[in-house]
Structures are given as C-alpha cells and as structure tokens.
Write an enzyme that holds these catalytic residues in place. Structure first.
Site, PDB file in Angstrom:
ATOM      1  N   TYR A   1      10.448 -62.379  36.722  1.00  0.00           N
ATOM      2  CA  TYR A   1       9.714 -63.646  36.577  1.00  0.00           C
ATOM      3  C   TYR A   1       8.731 -63.455  35.199  1.00  0.00           C
ATOM      4  CZ  TYR A   1       5.591 -66.787  37.032  1.00  0.00           C
ATOM      5  OH  TYR A   1       4.499 -67.357  36.819  1.00  0.00           O
TER       6      TYR A   1
ATOM      7  N   ASP B   1       9.039 -57.870  28.547  1.00  0.00           N
ATOM      8  CA  ASP B   1       7.760 -58.655  29.113  1.00  0.00           C
ATOM      9  C   ASP B   1       6.833 -57.888  29.966  1.00  0.00           C
ATOM     10  OD1 ASP B   1       6.315 -60.121  30.808  1.00  0.00           O
ATOM     11  OD2 ASP B   1       7.799 -61.461  31.586  1.00  0.00           O
TER      12      ASP B   1
ATOM     13  N   LYS C   1      -2.390 -62.125  30.152  1.00  0.00           N
ATOM     14  CA  LYS C   1      -3.493 -61.592  31.212  1.00  0.00           C
ATOM     15  C   LYS C   1      -4.878 -61.199  30.607  1.00  0.00           C
ATOM     16  CE  LYS C   1      -0.396 -62.451  34.770  1.00  0.00           C
ATOM     17  NZ  LYS C   1      -0.441 -63.454  35.675  1.00  0.00           N
TER      18      LYS C   1
END
Length: 439
Positions: free
Chosen positions: A157, A238, A266
């Site tokens: 993801y 990632d 984040k």
C-alpha cells in the site's frame, strides 16, 4: 462461525445502546457524505464513534466515553493529541499568518532535519500526503530511467492510488505494474528475468503496513537493493509508516540499506497534513526549477501543490524533530512497542491470536499460522476478520481505541500503566471467548 456472529451481535447491540449521540451524528452525516464517510478506513459497523475532543493519549466521544488511543492516527499521531512543544509551534506560526504563498525559512529547516535523519536523502521535496509522495517519486523514477514499468508487492500500500492487497485496484494510478510476492526473492528474480530492462522502479514497504504489519526480511530487502542496482532501476523505500522506528531513521537506517528514493509522511508533519519524497541528488534534481543544474541540463519537471510548504506543517514538523523526537526518544518508544508485543504474545499462547509488527507499530490477527511464519499476506489466508470485528467492539467497551483491523500504533504519550491495562483487557477477551479463539 455462528457463535462468533452471536458474540459480535451482542456487542454491537450494547455498543449501539451506549452511543446514541454517535449514532445520531453518523446518521446526520449520511445526508451529505456517501455513507457518512470521507475516509474509508474510519468506517465500521454498526456505525463509527464520533470524537469530541482529545488530550495526551486519550479520546472522548460525543457520548462522554473516554478511551486510551492506541490507533495513533495510523502512525501519524506519534506526538499524542496535545504535545506542548507542537502546540506552541503551531500557535506561533498562526500568529505570523496562515498562508504566505511564498518561500519561508521553516521549509528549509524541516528539510535539513530530515536529511540529518536519513543519510540516503540528499535532496527532498514536500507534498501533502504519502499518496502524493508516491505519485511524485514514481514519476521521478520513470523520467529518470526513461522506462515504463513499476515493480510492486502483493499486500503493498503506497497511498490511496496504490492498493495491491489482492492485485491492482480499480482506483490505482494506471502505471504498468509487475507484482512480486513479499519476502520472496525468487518471485522478484523471475520478473526481472523477463522485464528487467523495462523496470523503472522497485517500490517496497520495509514493513507491509495496512495489510498486516509484516516486516521485510533483511536478506529480502538487501536483495532488492542489489537487483535494482544490477538492472539500473530506482529502489524506493516507502517509509511513510516506518520512518519513526528504531532511532527515528526508519528501517533503512537500522539495516544499513540505502534506497535511491524514500517516501515519507505521517508523524513527520507534527500532526499536520504531510508527505515528502527524497533521495539521490541526481534523481531529485529533475525537479530543480532552475533552467539548468549541476547534474542536469534542460527544463525541469514541474511539481505543484498549494500547501506543499504550508506554514503550520513546516513549523510543527520542525519543532517535533528538533525538540521532541530525538533518536534516544525514538529508541525508547521502539523498545516499549517490542515489550508490548512480547506481552501480547505471552497472553495469547494456546489461542489463534497472533501479533506481528516492528517496535511501536503492530497488528493483531486471528489465524492458525504462527506469528513467526507470517512472511506475506498469503500467510494470512483464512484469518478470521469476524473475530477482529468482535475484538474491536470489545476493546471499545473496555476503553481502548484501536483500528477495526487490529492495527496499533503507540504514541509517545501512552504509558506503561495504560499498556499493562490493555494487555489485561486482551487477556480478558481471550478468556471470555475461549471457545472461539482456542487453537
């Protein structure tokens, strides 16, 4: 299955009875939002809770219930809900003006702090989310290599346009994808043997996040580095979720593996909207807005975004990295997460509850596969999502807020006392539903 459904139904009925204001708020939202929702992951049956306020590691819903927040905004809430340093930085930024529409010194300040944390990042650019960071990083890889294909991994993801849990999703950005199996070097080599000359980038999470917190084996990640170099592809790590792990330099720093590009997001924005991508100057210089640069001749590639350098994110992010989340603090949080995982595994012995993860990021599963043998999403085939739904409602009834899918991300504000109470609550669930969870 009928027993699990009955257990869930009982909890759902109790939940609905105890949260009438959340139910009313949700029903009102459905009049303006499809399904009352604008962020899919936050929805759950019978209706989601509505939060009224938050402080430190606690949430209060509109019905007045208090929860220990163990979701941690899916890793973005590292600092908790009211860290004084972050709040003061945002307040000071507000006093200087909401939006400048120009360069300001905090953007370079945050960029330097990121470079200091990640030795692989020579130049960095900001976005508003991890999704955008993936978009721009992959664009850079394709332009830099002049190749069309992207290697991804099942279960991966990389934001809202890059979902690969069970194959490419219809909402995905339409790149030419090659899908390998996570932690499986043979599947990587097989794709490279047929398509190596066309692969622009290999993008991978050093720990699969949304599909179950499955860590990448060091030899697997090292193999990707070697193969990317061999075929001239750009290796993208990632680390949107995992950048907070170990000493705060991500998994790459702990393993000593240097990707060509890293995507971030984040918590680094200090609780504000944030994303970033950075890496080798030779690659990142394609976004240099000057007509020419030392490493490149010709026109640059545009990268727009009204709020890429917004004043609140730059101020909050800089304050967090500079004044709060030192490498020592990061190590302590990582150790606290490892300790919690060990305690959860201990109380789960003799049951089908499993715990996977790394440090302060983890996930609970209900499956017959032992935790140490969960290496890819395929090892979770047959895991019981109905039990996860039941666990979620049970934990809410005990005052603990975590993701419906069993995801947990600790904030700096969560104390050992609260985590011990959580372990006891998990133990209580396993005892209460012994007949449903026994091996």
């Amino acid at each position: 299955m009928q027993q699990i459904q009955e257990a869930y139904n009982a909890l759902a009925s109790e939940y609905a009875a105890n949260n009438p204001k959340s139910k009313a708020a949700y029903e009102a939202a459905t009049k303006s939002l499809p399904g009352g929702n604008t962020r899919t992951v936050l929805f759950y049956e019978p209706f989601p809770l509505y939060t009224e306020r938050a402080e430190d590691c606690h949430l209060w819903d509109v019905d007045g219930h208090k929860y220990v927040d163990l979701l941690g905004e899916y890793t973005a809430g590292l600092y908790g809900h009211s860290n004084v340093v972050i709040v003061e930085a945002i307040q000071a930024a507000l006093k200087r003006g909401l939006s400048f529409g120009s360069h300001h010194t905090d953007e370079a300040r945050l960029a330097q702090l990121i470079r200091d944390r990640f030795s692989s990042i020579e130049l960095v650019r900001f976005t508003n989310s991890g999704t955008e960071a993936s978009l721009m990083a992959l664009a850079a890889a394709k332009i830099y290599t002049n190749r069309p294909k992207i290697m991804v991994f099942e279960g991966g993801y990389h934001g809202g346009g890059f979902l690969f849990k069970s194959g490419p999703h219809p909402v995905n950005v339409p790149h030419e994808y090659l899908m390998a199996q996570y932690n499986d070097t043979d599947s990587v080599d097989e794709l490279i043997s047929t398509d190596g000359k066309d692969i622009a980038a290999i993008i991978v999470e050093p720990m699969i996040g949304s599909a179950g917190c499955i860590p990448g084996a060091p030899d697997f990640l090292t193999h990707l580095r070697a193969k990317a170099t061999e075929i001239g592809a750009v290796l993208i790590f990632d680390e949107v979720m995992t950048s907070r792990l170990y000493s705060g330099g991500g998994i790459q720093s702990e393993l000593g593996i240097t990707p060509d590009v890293t995507t971030l997001g984040k918590y680094i924005g200090g609780g504000m909207s944030f994303g970033a991508f950075g890496g080798k100057a030779e690659i990142m210089s394609i976004y240099d807005p000057r007509t020419t640069s030392i490493t490149r001749k010709g026109a640059s590639v545009p990268h727009a975004g009204t709020f890429n350098n917004n004043v609140l994110t730059m101020a909050a992010g800089s304050a967090g990295l500079e004044k709060v989340f030192s490498p020592g603090v990061a190590r302590a949080l990582h150790a606290r997460g490892d300790e919690l995982q060990s305690k959860l595994k201990a109380v789960a012995k003799g049951t089908i509850m499993r715990v996977t993860g790394c440090g302060s990021i983890m996930a609970i599963h209900f499956t017959a596969t032992p935790s140490e043998r969960i290496h890819s999403i395929r090892d979770l085939d047959g895991h019981n999502t109905f039990l996860l739904d039941t666990l979620h409602l049970y934990m809410l009834s005990q005052g603990f807020y975590l993701a419906r899918r069993g995801f947990i991300a600790l904030s700096l504000e969560v104390t050992a006392t609260e985590l011990d109470r959580f372990v006891e609550a998990i133990h209580g669930f396993l005892r209460h539903y012994d007949s449903l969870v026994s091996e």
